[in-house]
Write a protein that holds these residues in place. Structure first.
Motif, PDB file in Angstrom:
ATOM      1  N   MET A 148       2.459   6.494  -2.571  1.00 15.00           N
ATOM      2  CA  MET A 148       3.055   5.443  -3.388  1.00 15.00           C
ATOM      3  C   MET A 148       4.285   4.905  -2.661  1.00 15.00           C
ATOM      4  N   ILE A 149       4.371   3.598  -2.548  1.00 19.09           N
ATOM      5  CA  ILE A 149       5.499   2.934  -1.894  1.00 19.09           C
ATOM      6  C   ILE A 149       6.460   2.455  -2.976  1.00 19.09           C
ATOM      7  N   SER A 150       7.716   2.873  -2.897  1.00 11.49           N
ATOM      8  CA  SER A 150       8.713   2.440  -3.876  1.00 11.49           C
ATOM      9  C   SER A 150       9.070   0.978  -3.635  1.00 11.49           C
ATOM     10  N   ALA A 151       9.658   0.351  -4.642  1.00  7.80           N
ATOM     11  CA  ALA A 151      10.091  -1.041  -4.502  1.00  7.80           C
ATOM     12  C   ALA A 151      11.101  -1.165  -3.374  1.00  7.80           C
ATOM     13  N   GLU A 152      12.046  -0.247  -3.305  1.00  5.68           N
ATOM     14  CA  GLU A 152      13.060  -0.298  -2.254  1.00  5.68           C
ATOM     15  C   GLU A 152      12.420  -0.195  -0.866  1.00  5.68           C
ATOM     16  N   GLN A 153      11.484   0.729  -0.697  1.00  5.48           N
ATOM     17  CA  GLN A 153      10.786   0.872   0.591  1.00  5.48           C
ATOM     18  C   GLN A 153       9.972  -0.380   0.909  1.00  5.48           C
ATOM     19  N   GLY A 154       9.272  -0.916  -0.096  1.00  2.00           N
ATOM     20  CA  GLY A 154       8.430  -2.088   0.118  1.00  2.00           C
ATOM     21  C   GLY A 154       9.240  -3.301   0.521  1.00  2.00           C
ATOM     22  N   LEU A 155      10.342  -3.548  -0.172  1.00  2.00           N
ATOM     23  CA  LEU A 155      11.175  -4.708   0.146  1.00  2.00           C
ATOM     24  C   LEU A 155      11.816  -4.564   1.521  1.00  2.00           C
ATOM     25  N   SER A 156      12.218  -3.355   1.863  1.00  2.00           N
ATOM     26  CA  SER A 156      12.778  -3.103   3.193  1.00  2.00           C
ATOM     27  C   SER A 156      11.724  -3.348   4.275  1.00  2.00           C
ATOM     28  N   ARG A 157      10.506  -2.904   3.998  1.00  6.52           N
ATOM     29  CA  ARG A 157       9.408  -3.080   4.965  1.00  6.52           C
ATOM     30  C   ARG A 157       9.074  -4.568   5.143  1.00  6.52           C
ATOM     31  N   ILE A 158       9.149  -5.359   4.070  1.00  8.83           N
ATOM     32  CA  ILE A 158       8.929  -6.805   4.184  1.00  8.83           C
ATOM     33  C   ILE A 158       9.935  -7.390   5.169  1.00  8.83           C
ATOM     34  N   ASN A 159      11.203  -7.021   5.022  1.00 10.29           N
ATOM     35  CA  ASN A 159      12.224  -7.537   5.932  1.00 10.29           C
ATOM     36  C   ASN A 159      11.966  -7.105   7.368  1.00 10.29           C
ATOM     37  N   GLU A 160      11.513  -5.876   7.545  1.00  8.81           N
ATOM     38  CA  GLU A 160      11.231  -5.368   8.894  1.00  8.81           C
ATOM     39  C   GLU A 160      10.048  -6.100   9.533  1.00  8.81           C
ATOM     40  N   LEU A 161       8.922  -6.146   8.829  1.00 12.63           N
ATOM     41  CA  LEU A 161       7.737  -6.816   9.377  1.00 12.63           C
ATOM     42  C   LEU A 161       7.971  -8.318   9.494  1.00 12.63           C
ATOM     43  N   GLY A 162       8.612  -8.897   8.483  1.00  9.41           N
ATOM     44  CA  GLY A 162       8.877 -10.329   8.496  1.00  9.41           C
ATOM     45  C   GLY A 162       9.702 -10.746   9.694  1.00  9.41           C
ATOM     46  N   ALA A 163      10.733  -9.997   9.996  1.00  8.68           N
ATOM     47  CA  ALA A 163      11.604 -10.331  11.129  1.00  8.68           C
ATOM     48  C   ALA A 163      10.836 -10.313  12.446  1.00  8.68           C
ATOM     49  N   ARG A 164       9.796  -9.506  12.527  1.00  3.97           N
ATOM     50  CA  ARG A 164       9.014  -9.414  13.764  1.00  3.97           C
ATOM     51  C   ARG A 164       7.971 -10.517  13.894  1.00  3.97           C
ATOM     52  N   GLU A 165       7.641 -11.190  12.797  1.00  4.69           N
ATOM     53  CA  GLU A 165       6.573 -12.211  12.818  1.00  4.69           C
ATOM     54  C   GLU A 165       6.980 -13.487  12.096  1.00  4.69           C
ATOM     55  N   ARG A 166       8.244 -13.886  12.256  1.00  2.00           N
ATOM     56  CA  ARG A 166       8.740 -15.150  11.708  1.00  2.00           C
ATOM     57  C   ARG A 166       8.552 -15.263  10.195  1.00  2.00           C
ATOM     58  N   PHE A 167       8.530 -14.116   9.523  1.00  2.00           N
ATOM     59  CA  PHE A 167       8.397 -14.043   8.065  1.00  2.00           C
ATOM     60  C   PHE A 167       7.131 -14.736   7.560  1.00  2.00           C
ATOM     61  N   LEU A 168       6.091 -14.716   8.378  1.00  2.00           N
ATOM     62  CA  LEU A 168       4.799 -15.267   7.960  1.00  2.00           C
ATOM     63  C   LEU A 168       4.075 -14.268   7.067  1.00  2.00           C
ATOM     64  N   ALA A 169       3.438 -14.790   6.044  1.00  2.26           N
ATOM     65  CA  ALA A 169       2.652 -13.959   5.131  1.00  2.26           C
ATOM     66  C   ALA A 169       1.435 -14.743   4.676  1.00  2.26           C
ATOM     67  N   VAL A 170       0.360 -14.023   4.418  1.00  2.00           N
ATOM     68  CA  VAL A 170      -0.808 -14.619   3.776  1.00  2.00           C
ATOM     69  C   VAL A 170      -0.583 -14.473   2.278  1.00  2.00           C
ATOM     70  N   VAL A 171      -0.692 -15.577   1.556  1.00  2.00           N
ATOM     71  CA  VAL A 171      -0.526 -15.549   0.106  1.00  2.00           C
ATOM     72  C   VAL A 171      -1.900 -15.721  -0.536  1.00  2.00           C
ATOM     73  N   VAL A 172      -2.139 -14.938  -1.589  1.00  7.43           N
ATOM     74  CA  VAL A 172      -3.415 -14.975  -2.306  1.00  7.43           C
ATOM     75  C   VAL A 172      -3.133 -15.283  -3.763  1.00  7.43           C
ATOM     76  N   THR A 173      -3.777 -16.338  -4.264  1.00  8.85           N
ATOM     77  CA  THR A 173      -3.689 -16.708  -5.674  1.00  8.85           C
ATOM     78  C   THR A 173      -5.098 -16.755  -6.245  1.00  8.85           C
ATOM     79  N   VAL A 174      -5.194 -16.878  -7.559  1.00  2.00           N
ATOM     80  CA  VAL A 174      -6.489 -16.909  -8.235  1.00  2.00           C
ATOM     81  C   VAL A 174      -6.743 -18.327  -8.744  1.00  2.00           C
ATOM     82  N   GLN A 175      -7.879 -18.887  -8.346  1.00  2.00           N
ATOM     83  CA  GLN A 175      -8.270 -20.220  -8.795  1.00  2.00           C
ATOM     84  C   GLN A 175      -8.765 -20.160 -10.251  1.00  2.00           C
ATOM     85  N   PRO A 176      -8.791 -21.281 -10.953  1.00  2.00           N
ATOM     86  CA  PRO A 176      -9.269 -21.275 -12.344  1.00  2.00           C
ATOM     87  C   PRO A 176     -10.691 -20.712 -12.499  1.00  2.00           C
ATOM     88  N   ASN A 177     -11.528 -20.854 -11.468  1.00  2.00           N
ATOM     89  CA  ASN A 177     -12.889 -20.324 -11.558  1.00  2.00           C
ATOM     90  C   ASN A 177     -12.960 -18.840 -11.207  1.00  2.00           C
TER      91      ASN A 177
END
Length: 152
Positions: free
Chosen positions: A1-30
């Protein structure tokens, strides 16, 4: 289990290495999933101050339409073969999606703050502000509910 603090820290770490690029996933109406690539970062929520993952989206996009119908969202940050996904609920704050307690001036500052949290640097912030207003840009604020990742 990843804590919120660990997860947010990891976002900053990975983001800094890749220009803060992320794949975003949303749900379409269908019910089908929709994906796109965004810049995203971590910053305090403009009302509660709690840490959220945030991105800026142009007005009129499918991403915003999807989130208005169903605020479920996931973002995946990666650097090389390391990755972290944040899953949660999105709030939209923009000219077409007002938030109580955030006026037009606070929205202008919030859009800048999200841009900077996602690694953005602009040499003419007045021009940035003008483009954000013209494109009816909105901030998408994600309250993390869980994090998943590949094994460390």
């Amino acid at each position: 289990m990843i804590s919120a603090e660990q997860g947010l820290s990891r976002i900053n770490e990975l983001g800094a290495r890749e220009r803060f690029l992320a794949v975003v996933v949303t749900v379409q109406p269908n019910g089908e999933l929709s994906t796109s690539v965004v810049n995203a970062g971590v910053l305090p929520h403009p009302i509660s101050g709690e840490p959220v993952v945030a991105l800026v989206s142009q007005g009129g996009t499918a991403k915003l339409a999807n989130l208005r119908q169903n605020p479920t969202i996931s973002l995946v940050f990666r650097a090389g073969w390391e990755w972290l996904a944040v899953h949660g609920t999105a709030e939209i704050v923009g000219p077409d999606d007002p938030m109580v307690g955030v006026d037009a001036e606070q929205l202008r500052i919030l859009l800048r703050d999200v841009y900077h949290a996602a690694g953005g640097v602009h040499d003419n912030l007045a021009e940035y502000d003008r483009a954000m207003a013209e494109e009816r840009r909105a901030a998408v604020l994600v309250r993390p509910s869980r994090f998943t990742s590949n094994p460390q």
